[in-house]
Enzyme design. Structure first.
Site, PDB file in Angstrom:
ATOM      1  N   ASP A  87      -5.263 -12.780  10.314  1.00  0.00           N
ATOM      2  CA  ASP A  87      -4.190 -12.733   9.306  1.00  0.00           C
ATOM      3  C   ASP A  87      -2.970 -13.570   9.693  1.00  0.00           C
ATOM      4  O   ASP A  87      -1.835 -13.077   9.705  1.00  0.00           O
ATOM      5  CB  ASP A  87      -3.752 -11.280   9.051  1.00  0.00           C
ATOM      6  CG  ASP A  87      -4.767 -10.511   8.223  1.00  0.00           C
ATOM      7  OD1 ASP A  87      -5.449 -11.142   7.398  1.00  0.00           O
ATOM      8  OD2 ASP A  87      -4.867  -9.289   8.409  1.00  0.00           O
ATOM      9  N   HIS A 146     -11.155 -13.811   4.680  1.00  0.00           N
ATOM     10  CA  HIS A 146     -12.354 -13.049   4.343  1.00  0.00           C
ATOM     11  C   HIS A 146     -13.492 -13.995   3.942  1.00  0.00           C
ATOM     12  O   HIS A 146     -14.660 -13.752   4.267  1.00  0.00           O
ATOM     13  CB  HIS A 146     -12.074 -12.081   3.191  1.00  0.00           C
ATOM     14  CG  HIS A 146     -11.040 -11.055   3.506  1.00  0.00           C
ATOM     15  ND1 HIS A 146     -10.655 -10.087   2.598  1.00  0.00           N
ATOM     16  CD2 HIS A 146     -10.293 -10.825   4.612  1.00  0.00           C
ATOM     17  CE1 HIS A 146      -9.715  -9.309   3.144  1.00  0.00           C
ATOM     18  NE2 HIS A 146      -9.486  -9.745   4.368  1.00  0.00           N
ATOM     19  N   GLU A 178     -11.013  -6.973  -3.755  1.00  0.00           N
ATOM     20  CA  GLU A 178     -10.842  -7.982  -2.700  1.00  0.00           C
ATOM     21  C   GLU A 178     -12.069  -7.956  -1.790  1.00  0.00           C
ATOM     22  O   GLU A 178     -12.231  -7.037  -0.979  1.00  0.00           O
ATOM     23  CB  GLU A 178      -9.558  -7.671  -1.915  1.00  0.00           C
ATOM     24  CG  GLU A 178      -9.244  -8.726  -0.877  1.00  0.00           C
ATOM     25  CD  GLU A 178      -7.889  -8.494  -0.213  1.00  0.00           C
ATOM     26  OE1 GLU A 178      -6.933  -8.119  -0.906  1.00  0.00           O
ATOM     27  OE2 GLU A 178      -7.811  -8.684   1.016  1.00  0.00           O
ATOM     28  N   GLU A 184      -9.349 -13.685  -0.420  1.00  0.00           N
ATOM     29  CA  GLU A 184      -8.539 -13.963   0.774  1.00  0.00           C
ATOM     30  C   GLU A 184      -9.221 -15.037   1.611  1.00  0.00           C
ATOM     31  O   GLU A 184     -10.426 -14.976   1.879  1.00  0.00           O
ATOM     32  CB  GLU A 184      -8.368 -12.665   1.578  1.00  0.00           C
ATOM     33  CG  GLU A 184      -7.591 -12.884   2.850  1.00  0.00           C
ATOM     34  CD  GLU A 184      -7.056 -11.579   3.439  1.00  0.00           C
ATOM     35  OE1 GLU A 184      -6.647 -10.685   2.681  1.00  0.00           O
ATOM     36  OE2 GLU A 184      -7.053 -11.459   4.669  1.00  0.00           O
ATOM     37  N   ASP A 238     -10.479 -11.478  11.978  1.00  0.00           N
ATOM     38  CA  ASP A 238      -9.498 -11.522  10.892  1.00  0.00           C
ATOM     39  C   ASP A 238      -8.089 -11.396  11.484  1.00  0.00           C
ATOM     40  O   ASP A 238      -7.570 -10.295  11.619  1.00  0.00           O
ATOM     41  CB  ASP A 238      -9.797 -10.362   9.932  1.00  0.00           C
ATOM     42  CG  ASP A 238      -8.964 -10.435   8.679  1.00  0.00           C
ATOM     43  OD1 ASP A 238      -8.323 -11.468   8.453  1.00  0.00           O
ATOM     44  OD2 ASP A 238      -8.968  -9.454   7.932  1.00  0.00           O
ATOM     45  N   HIS A 250       0.885  -1.168   0.000  1.00  0.00           N
ATOM     46  CA  HIS A 250       0.000   0.000   0.000  1.00  0.00           C
ATOM     47  C   HIS A 250       0.924   1.219   0.000  1.00  0.00           C
ATOM     48  O   HIS A 250       2.017   1.167   0.576  1.00  0.00           O
ATOM     49  CB  HIS A 250      -0.826   0.143   1.277  1.00  0.00           C
ATOM     50  CG  HIS A 250      -1.730  -0.992   1.630  1.00  0.00           C
ATOM     51  ND1 HIS A 250      -1.314  -2.098   2.313  1.00  0.00           N
ATOM     52  CD2 HIS A 250      -3.073  -1.151   1.415  1.00  0.00           C
ATOM     53  CE1 HIS A 250      -2.362  -2.904   2.508  1.00  0.00           C
ATOM     54  NE2 HIS A 250      -3.429  -2.362   1.979  1.00  0.00           N
ATOM     55  N   ASP A 300      -0.912 -12.306   2.951  1.00  0.00           N
ATOM     56  CA  ASP A 300      -1.380 -11.110   3.662  1.00  0.00           C
ATOM     57  C   ASP A 300      -1.389 -11.481   5.151  1.00  0.00           C
ATOM     58  O   ASP A 300      -2.415 -11.414   5.825  1.00  0.00           O
ATOM     59  CB  ASP A 300      -2.772 -10.740   3.143  1.00  0.00           C
ATOM     60  CG  ASP A 300      -3.220  -9.379   3.618  1.00  0.00           C
ATOM     61  OD1 ASP A 300      -2.491  -8.782   4.430  1.00  0.00           O
ATOM     62  OD2 ASP A 300      -4.295  -8.920   3.202  1.00  0.00           O
ATOM     63  N   ASP A 330       2.345   2.047   3.423  1.00  0.00           N
ATOM     64  CA  ASP A 330       3.346   1.156   4.034  1.00  0.00           C
ATOM     65  C   ASP A 330       4.758   1.617   3.740  1.00  0.00           C
ATOM     66  O   ASP A 330       5.693   1.287   4.470  1.00  0.00           O
ATOM     67  CB  ASP A 330       3.282  -0.278   3.458  1.00  0.00           C
ATOM     68  CG  ASP A 330       1.888  -0.822   3.369  1.00  0.00           C
ATOM     69  OD1 ASP A 330       1.085  -0.504   4.256  1.00  0.00           O
ATOM     70  OD2 ASP A 330       1.616  -1.564   2.402  1.00  0.00           O
ATOM     71  N   ASP A 332      -5.074 -14.073  -1.503  1.00  0.00           N
ATOM     72  CA  ASP A 332      -4.349 -13.753  -0.277  1.00  0.00           C
ATOM     73  C   ASP A 332      -4.480 -14.994   0.605  1.00  0.00           C
ATOM     74  O   ASP A 332      -5.586 -15.354   1.030  1.00  0.00           O
ATOM     75  CB  ASP A 332      -4.956 -12.528   0.432  1.00  0.00           C
ATOM     76  CG  ASP A 332      -4.445 -11.217  -0.153  1.00  0.00           C
ATOM     77  OD1 ASP A 332      -3.695 -11.258  -1.141  1.00  0.00           O
ATOM     78  OD2 ASP A 332      -4.814 -10.157   0.382  1.00  0.00           O
TER      79      ASP A 332
HETATM   80  C1  XUL Z   1      -7.409  -6.435   4.991  1.00  0.00           C
HETATM   81  C2  XUL Z   1      -6.724  -6.884   3.765  1.00  0.00           C
HETATM   82  C3  XUL Z   1      -5.868  -5.891   3.068  1.00  0.00           C
HETATM   83  C4  XUL Z   1      -5.895  -6.016   1.581  1.00  0.00           C
HETATM   84  C5  XUL Z   1      -5.146  -4.917   0.868  1.00  0.00           C
HETATM   85  O1  XUL Z   1      -8.197  -7.404   5.595  1.00  0.00           O
HETATM   86  O2  XUL Z   1      -6.824  -8.037   3.400  1.00  0.00           O
HETATM   87  O3  XUL Z   1      -4.586  -6.030   3.557  1.00  0.00           O
HETATM   88  O4  XUL Z   1      -5.337  -7.226   1.159  1.00  0.00           O
HETATM   89  O5  XUL Z   1      -5.619  -3.658   1.206  1.00  0.00           O
HETATM   90 CO    CO Z   2      -5.912  -9.146   1.884  1.00  0.00          CO
END
Ligand code: XUL
Ligand code: CO
Length: 431
Positions: free
Chosen positions: A305, A267, A228, A264, A303, A97, A335, A100, A292
């Site tokens: 991650d 998600h 996404e 993802e 979430d 991003h 991710d 970042d 992702d």
């Molecule tokens: C948030 C997410 C983000 C996107 C990119 O849940 O997955 O990191 O992948 O903005």
């Molecule tokens: Co993501």
């Protein structure tokens, strides 16, 4: 060279090693006619690995990285360390991003200058690196200005700010020859309908996405535009809920054929689906793009991650990816973030290496299941009736004709086993 990873050597494929190494990911091994690296197309997420400070709702930063801070020198050090990690892992892609990689400036223009300087710094580093850009994206959710959304904000000036940000991020992605451009709408949704004009907000989001697609064509960006989906978090309700919802949205705004999905794992689960459901649906709708590959903690229901570590789940996901034709421009982006107690540089390397190995094992299992063919044969057999003359004629018929046939007794269905346990046992032979 920085000294952040000073005691760590580049990781090799060494199946019997008990040290830091790849035991399953062998980039050059050919599976189904293609190198493993070209199938899996791994990407490192810049934000979680290099920008995330290790906070949670009860505590602040746990990672004290030497590059944390708001200066351009520190942003360059962060880039140096990132590219050192890409080399150690021999990873083909990374993603970012805007927020970042550069310090936020006091004005839009200053943020843009900082961003462009780092993009040029990346460009120089990429000349001598093998790591390419899988995708770029704009962070339109962290800064307080985005608290009520970006494109869907009640304030048109935030829409404008967001459009300008996406333009710059698309320019930068194009400049670095990125393979895709991603839009994730974390705050494109609402907290309460009591203050929300849902109809208007969806129109704004649709026009915003059209503008991104128009701009892609204007600058000749050949990468894919990916949306996404995610049902909630940070917004209570997000408009890009899941693949099915986004598909309806694309149809409404005339964008089918222009936009694909970045799906993802976590998600999908938040939306009440399995990952493979979302992948199979996107494939069937012709909008599968990229993934992702990070999981949630199933107990917390949030979430989190985390790096993937469940081979059977990953195998079922890659089964759908392979059936969808595999990745073209897309890839496997982690991710994923470390747990906040995983403080050491070696944790960062081990997390990625382990995730790459889990994916490699899952991918090999998926390819072997397809090569074996039993699952596909059994699925085909289950629908064989639809390939018969009678089955084919049915969909061109009408209710009254069908009713007459059924009443005449020529149609007399007999229930047949769905064979779920037998199918699960077959999968178990491969994972
Ligand atoms: C948030 C997410 C983000 C996107 C990119 O849940 O997955 O990191 O992948 O903005
Ligand atoms: Co993501």
């Amino acid at each position: 060279m920085t000294d952040f990873f000073k005691d760590i050597s580049p990781l090799a494929y060494a199946p019997d090693s008990t040290d830091l190494a790849f035991r399953h990911y062998n980039p050059d091994e050919v599976i189904a006619g293609k190198r493993m690296e070209d199938h899996l197309r791994f990407g490192v997420a810049y934000w979680h690995s290099f920008a995330w400070p290790g906070g949670d709702p009860f505590g602040a930063e746990t990672f004290e990285r030497p590059w944390f801070g708001d200066t351009m020198d520190l942003a360059r050090m962060k880039a140096d360390v990132a590219f050192e990690m890409f080399d150690l892992l021999n990873v083909p892609f990374f993603c970012w991003h805007d927020a970042d990689i550069r310090p936020e400036g006091d004005s839009f223009a200053e943020s843009q200058r900082n961003f462009e300087e780092i993009i040029d710094y990346f460009g120089t580093k990429m000349e001598s690196s093998r790591t390419k850009l899988l995708w770029g994206t704009a962070n339109l959710f962290s800064h307080r200005r985005f608290m009520s959304g970006a494109a869907t904000n009640p304030d048109p000036e935030i829409f404008a700010w967001s459009a300008a940000t996406v333009k710059n991020c698309m320019d930068a992605t194009h400049k670095l020859n990125g393979e895709n451009y991603v839009l994730w709408g974390g705050r494109e949704g609402y907290e309460t309908l009591l203050n929300t004009d849902l109809k208007r907000e969806r129109q704004q989001a649709g026009r915003f996405l059209q503008m991104a697609v128009e701009y892609k064509h204007k600058i000749g960006f050949k990468g894919a535009i990916l949306v996404e989906p995610k049902p909630q978090e940070p917004s209570k309700h997000q408009y890009d809920f899941d693949v099915a919802t986004v598909y309806g949205f694309l149809k409404e705004f005339g964008l089918e054929g222009e936009v694909q999905m970045n799906i993802e794992q976590g998600h999908a689960i938040l939306a009440g689906h399995s990952f493979e459901h979302e992948l199979a649906l996107a494939s069937s709708l012709g909008i599968f793009g990229s993934i992702d590959m990070n999981r949630n903690d199933y107990q917390s229901g949030w979430d989190t991650d985390q790096f993937p570590n469940n081979v059977p789940e990953v195998a079922l996901a890659y089964y759908e990816v392979i059936k969808a034709g595999g990745f073209t421009k897309g890839g496997t982006n982690f991710d994923s973030k470390l747990r906040r107690q995983s403080l050491d540089p070696v944790d960062l390397i081990a997390a990625h290496a382990g995730a790459m190995d889990v994916c490699a094992r899952g991918f090999k299992a998926a390819a072997a299941m397809l090569e074996d063919g039993t699952l596909e044969e059994m699925r085909t057999a289950r629908y064989a009736g639809w390939d018969s003359a009678g089955g084919k004629a049915l969909l061109d018929s009408d209710l009254a004709t069908i009713a007459a046939q059924v009443a005449a007794g020529s149609i007399n269905p007999q229930p047949r086993s769905g064979r779920q346990e037998i199918l699960e046992n077959i999968v178990n032979r491969f994972v």
